[in-house]
Enzyme design. Structure first.
Site: not given
Ligand SMILES: Cc1cc2nc3c(=O)[nH]c(=O)nc-3n(C[C@H](O)[C@H](O)[C@H](O)COP(=O)(O)OP(=O)(O)OC[C@H]3O[C@@H](n4cnc5c(N)ncnc54)[C@H](O)[C@@H]3O)c2cc1C
Length: 251
Positions: A72, A96, A98, A105-106, A109, A190, A192, A201
């Site tokens: 943190s 993805r 979040r 992003q550009l 539309r 940030n 972290r 990635r």
């Molecule tokens: C190699 C690879 C392949 C992938 N393939 C697919 C695929 O086929 N289909 C697909 O849909 N996605 C795919 N993804 C995307 C993946 O499922 C995640 O959406 C993406 O990696 C973001 O991860 P995250 O949700 O941990 O990240 P962030 O949203 O940045 O979250 C980081 C961390 O914060 C916490 N957190 C965030 N939001 C919440 C919440 N709402 N509730 C509780 N805890 C939370 C969790 O600990 C999370 O790990 C892929 C990702 C990778 C790296």
């Protein structure tokens, strides 16, 4: 002939500016940047240890923070980057991530894509035959886009507001543009959040284009704030592309 990108362009737009309060000075040791000092200041406040009893350098202090998993503290330092020469499929994966991120992003539309550039998928780069076949497809898609915009502008000629009419035409015509269409995105995260995203990635399991971009971002951020990203090791994987691995997993 459109422009073709074979590498992303990463520009660091913003990094922290730390203003130390005169009434709580820290006994700093070693080299550091504002972002790193901001995180150390925040960490030391928890224990009021500004006198730095162990005489730790800032980067040693941050090493211990990462090792202990006190992530943190790293959330105070934000870094903004401009990504160009990346595809729409890359940004679809990127957004993805979040927690701790902001994106702008550009818009396809509003922005005319008649002269959009395209990003050559890394697996195709360097193979003339594959590149030729791929280019023919994206060029014909772009021609279809231009023709569709013209026809939709005619079809919706009755819409008096020209900006709105153009938006209607472009938002429909973009459906024929490929995933490889180049886009631009400003990403703020940030330290972290960046660590988590870069771990996922830049690894061997990631798709090649986002992996290439993650490595470019990693190098940019390592130069801006080594203390946050020094535990990433860049290497050449068995698939002959660069990847990175991290020592302190997901703090
Ligand atoms: C190699 C690879 C392949 C992938 N393939 C697919 C695929 O086929 N289909 C697909 O849909 N996605 C795919 N993804 C995307 C993946 O499922 C995640 O959406 C993406 O990696 C973001 O991860 P995250 O949700 O941990 O990240 P962030 O949203 O940045 O979250 C980081 C961390 O914060 C916490 N957190 C965030 N939001 C919440 C919440 N709402 N509730 C509780 N805890 C939370 C969790 O600990 C999370 O790990 C892929 C990702 C990778 C790296």
């Amino acid at each position: 002939m459109p422009e073709f990108f074979t590498a992303p362009r990463v520009t660091l737009l913003a990094h922290p500016s730390f203003a130390e309060p005169a009434h709580l000075p820290v006994e700093w040791q070693g080299e550091s940047t504002d972002g790193e000092r901001l995180a150390e200041f925040a960490g030391r406040l928890c224990y009021m240890s500004q006198h730095n009893p162990a005489k730790r350098a800032t980067r040693e202090y941050l090493e211990n923070i990462k090792k202990q998993g006190h992530g943190s503290v790293l959330e105070h330092a934000n870094y903004s980057v401009l990504l160009e020469g990346v595809s729409r499929s890359l940004t679809h994966e990127l957004v993805r991530h979040r927690a701790g991120f902001a994106y702008s992003q550009l818009s396809q539309r509003y922005v005319d894509e008649s002269h959009a550039a395209f990003v050559v998928p890394p697996a195709i780069v360097g193979d003339e035959a594959l590149e030729g076949a791929w280019r023919a497809q994206v060029e014909s898609a772009q021609q279809a886009y231009v023709a569709l915009v013209d026809r939709l502008m005619e079809r919706y000629g009755w819409v008096a507001d020209k900006v709105h009419r153009r938006k209607m035409a472009r938002e429909a015509a973009r459906g024929v543009l490929p995933n490889s269409t180049e886009t631009k995105i400003v990403v703020t995260g940030n330290a972290r959040a960046w660590r988590t995203m870069l771990e996922l990635r830049s690894s061997e399991g990631a798709e090649l284009e986002i992996r290439r971009a993650a490595l470019a971002i990693l190098r940019t951020l390592q130069a801006a704030a080594p203390g946050f990203f020094s535990d990433f090791e860049i290497y050449t994987a068995d698939d002959r592309h660069e990847a990175a691995r991290i020592s302190y997993h997901k703090v």
